[in-house]
Design an enzyme around this catalytic site. Structure first.
Site, PDB file in Angstrom:
ATOM      1  N   SER A  67       6.518   8.968   3.198  1.00  0.00           N
ATOM      2  CA  SER A  67       4.832   9.218   2.891  1.00  0.00           C
ATOM      3  C   SER A  67       4.509  10.269   3.811  1.00  0.00           C
ATOM      4  O   SER A  67       5.237  11.385   3.743  1.00  0.00           O
ATOM      5  CB  SER A  67       4.321   7.961   2.876  1.00  0.00           C
ATOM      6  OG  SER A  67       3.098   8.329   2.177  1.00  0.00           O
ATOM      7  N   ASP A  73       5.672   5.307  -8.521  1.00  0.00           N
ATOM      8  CA  ASP A  73       4.931   5.600  -7.480  1.00  0.00           C
ATOM      9  C   ASP A  73       3.467   6.230  -7.948  1.00  0.00           C
ATOM     10  O   ASP A  73       3.743   7.003  -8.751  1.00  0.00           O
ATOM     11  CB  ASP A  73       5.617   6.685  -6.480  1.00  0.00           C
ATOM     12  CG  ASP A  73       4.799   6.822  -5.200  1.00  0.00           C
ATOM     13  OD1 ASP A  73       3.732   6.585  -5.146  1.00  0.00           O
ATOM     14  OD2 ASP A  73       5.325   7.123  -4.078  1.00  0.00           O
ATOM     15  N   HIS A  87       4.743   3.134  -4.398  1.00  0.00           N
ATOM     16  CA  HIS A  87       4.777   3.799  -3.212  1.00  0.00           C
ATOM     17  C   HIS A  87       5.267   3.148  -1.929  1.00  0.00           C
ATOM     18  O   HIS A  87       5.733   3.645  -0.813  1.00  0.00           O
ATOM     19  CB  HIS A  87       3.245   4.554  -2.883  1.00  0.00           C
ATOM     20  CG  HIS A  87       3.179   5.436  -1.861  1.00  0.00           C
ATOM     21  ND1 HIS A  87       3.955   6.549  -1.725  1.00  0.00           N
ATOM     22  CD2 HIS A  87       2.527   5.518  -0.742  1.00  0.00           C
ATOM     23  CE1 HIS A  87       3.458   7.353  -0.878  1.00  0.00           C
ATOM     24  NE2 HIS A  87       2.634   6.939  -0.117  1.00  0.00           N
TER      25      HIS A  87
HETATM   26  C1  LIG Z   1       4.205  10.931 -12.938  1.00  0.00           C
HETATM   27  O1  LIG Z   1       3.824  12.022 -13.593  1.00  0.00           O
HETATM   28  C2  LIG Z   1       4.264  12.125 -14.948  1.00  0.00           C
HETATM   29  C3  LIG Z   1       3.881  13.687 -15.268  1.00  0.00           C
HETATM   30  O2  LIG Z   1       2.614  13.880 -15.086  1.00  0.00           O
HETATM   31  C4  LIG Z   1       3.643  11.174 -15.636  1.00  0.00           C
HETATM   32  O3  LIG Z   1       4.292  11.104 -16.984  1.00  0.00           O
HETATM   33  C5  LIG Z   1       4.060   9.734 -15.365  1.00  0.00           C
HETATM   34  O4  LIG Z   1       3.367   8.688 -15.852  1.00  0.00           O
HETATM   35  C6  LIG Z   1       3.874   9.801 -13.463  1.00  0.00           C
HETATM   36  N1  LIG Z   1       4.061   8.446 -12.917  1.00  0.00           N
HETATM   37  C7  LIG Z   1       3.581   7.461 -12.600  1.00  0.00           C
HETATM   38  C8  LIG Z   1       3.910   6.323 -11.961  1.00  0.00           C
HETATM   39  O5  LIG Z   1       2.213   7.719 -12.726  1.00  0.00           O
HETATM   40  C1  LIG Z   2      -2.929   6.726   2.878  1.00  0.00           C
HETATM   41  O1  LIG Z   2      -3.574   5.538   3.039  1.00  0.00           O
HETATM   42  C2  LIG Z   2      -4.778   5.190   2.042  1.00  0.00           C
HETATM   43  C3  LIG Z   2      -5.385   3.927   2.633  1.00  0.00           C
HETATM   44  O2  LIG Z   2      -4.341   3.016   2.499  1.00  0.00           O
HETATM   45  C4  LIG Z   2      -4.133   5.331   0.658  1.00  0.00           C
HETATM   46  O3  LIG Z   2      -5.294   4.846   0.155  1.00  0.00           O
HETATM   47  C5  LIG Z   2      -3.774   6.628   0.409  1.00  0.00           C
HETATM   48  O4  LIG Z   2      -3.244   6.684  -0.648  1.00  0.00           O
HETATM   49  C6  LIG Z   2      -2.589   7.100   1.351  1.00  0.00           C
HETATM   50  N1  LIG Z   2      -2.342   8.354   1.191  1.00  0.00           N
HETATM   51  C7  LIG Z   2      -0.723   8.475   1.087  1.00  0.00           C
HETATM   52  C8  LIG Z   2      -0.549  10.165   0.845  1.00  0.00           C
HETATM   53  O5  LIG Z   2       0.026   7.791   1.500  1.00  0.00           O
END
Ligand SMILES: *[C@@H]1O[C@H](CO)[C@@H](O)[C@H](O)[C@H]1NC(C)=O
Ligand SMILES: *[C@@H]1O[C@H](CO)[C@@H](O)[C@H](O)[C@H]1NC(C)=O
Length: 294
Positions: free
Chosen positions: A170, A235, A266
């Protein structure tokens, strides 16, 4: 306000972001430290005294002896804890940069299993402002942190630079790709649920480039070791398009079979029962590739 600055300002307002939301969404959420350290009195006079993990919050205390811990000074005067999980006769050393909302106490059992199951040394650290580290978490500090840990691992712990695999999960992709782009002696790079760049997590617009952090997409082009990209296709925090973009940007000779993980988000790759075996098998396959191509 006119010119480029004015245009940026308008776009910035239109897109609904402020510098504060950008920073808050992108940067660091250190948890309350999940462990405490106690100096080993027998080593108090050493250049780098050793510490023992005294207790974990919500972790298996029986594992505490699995790591030696040192406090490592960084170039800008912070001190960051370095957790060393040695595996006898290991060929590889993984230098692990964790995500933004955890610390080495919470990650501890994962480090133990990576070390034991992959027969590797694991060197993990907390960023400035995390766990037992001093200082504040900032992008620039994470670069100083990983540089200090790399130097400590090669000079003090004696791990050869060409045995080192940088593993960034990450937000940890930021310091890992940064170092991999300029330290060409390293053996490998693993980017797990990583990001193209901070701003690209928030918007596809390039207008806010001035607020960007961790420009991995630019730096990964300068990597020179075989690199494994891992990303879950479910993710929702960092879309898999980030993993795919990083893979595309790698120099051709650094591309190894990426691991696009079905039905994973994630934070759950390698943790749940059914995907863990596959995750470990993919890592083992990558290590074997490095072994065969040295
Ligand atoms: C990631 O992005 C694509 C293109 O914007 C989208 O169709 C897809 O649903 C996204 N994936 C998730 C898990 O949100
Ligand atoms: C960082 O941590 C925060 C709190 O858990 C979360 O909401 C956020 O998505 C994280 N950002 C990334 C890039 O992982």
């Amino acid at each position: 306000m006119g010119g480029v600055a004015g245009t940026l300002f308008v776009l910035w307002v239109r897109s609904g972001f402020s510098a504060a939301t950008v920073a808050a969404a992108l940067t660091f959420y250190p948890p309350l430290p999940t462990y405490t350290l106690e100096k080993d009195p027998n080593t108090a006079k050493h250049d780098y005294p050793q510490y023992n993990v005294k207790h974990f919050i919500a972790e298996n205390t029986k594992l505490a002896g699995a790591a030696r811990v040192y406090m490592v000074p960084t170039r800008v005067g912070n001190e960051v804890p370095c957790f060393v999980f040695r595996y006898p006769e290991a060929e590889f050393t993984i230098v692990f940069s964790h995500g933004n909302a955890t610390d080495c106490g919470a990650m501890f059992s994962r480090y133990v299993s990576l070390s034991r199951e992959l027969s590797v040394n694991v060197v993990a650290y907390d960023y400035s402002g995390y766990g037992g580290a001093t200082g504040r978490p900032t992008e620039a500090n994470t670069y100083c942190d990983i540089e200090a840990i790399f130097e400590f691992a090669t000079k003090h712990l004696g791990y050869a630079a060409d045995s080192i695999i940088l593993y960034g999960q990450s937000v940890g992709s930021g310091p890992s790709v940064y170092l991999a782009a300029k330290e060409h002696r390293i053996r490998g790079l693993i980017v797990h649920s990583g990001l193209l760049s901070g701003i690209r997590v928030l918007t596809s617009s390039r207008a806010l480039g001035c607020l960007d952090i961790f420009p991995n997409i630019d730096r990964i082009k300068r990597v020179s070791c075989p690199s494994l990209i891992i990303h879950g296709d479910k993710d929702v925090e960092i879309n898999i398009s980030h993993g795919k973009g990083l893979y595309e940007a790698l120099p051709e000779n650094c591309k190894v079979q990426p691991y696009w993980v079905p039905n994973r988000g994630h934070n759950d790759i390698g943790e749940s029962h059914e995907c863990r075996a596959e995750y470990m098998a993919r890592l083992r396959e990558y290590l074997l590739y490095l072994h065969d191509h040295s």
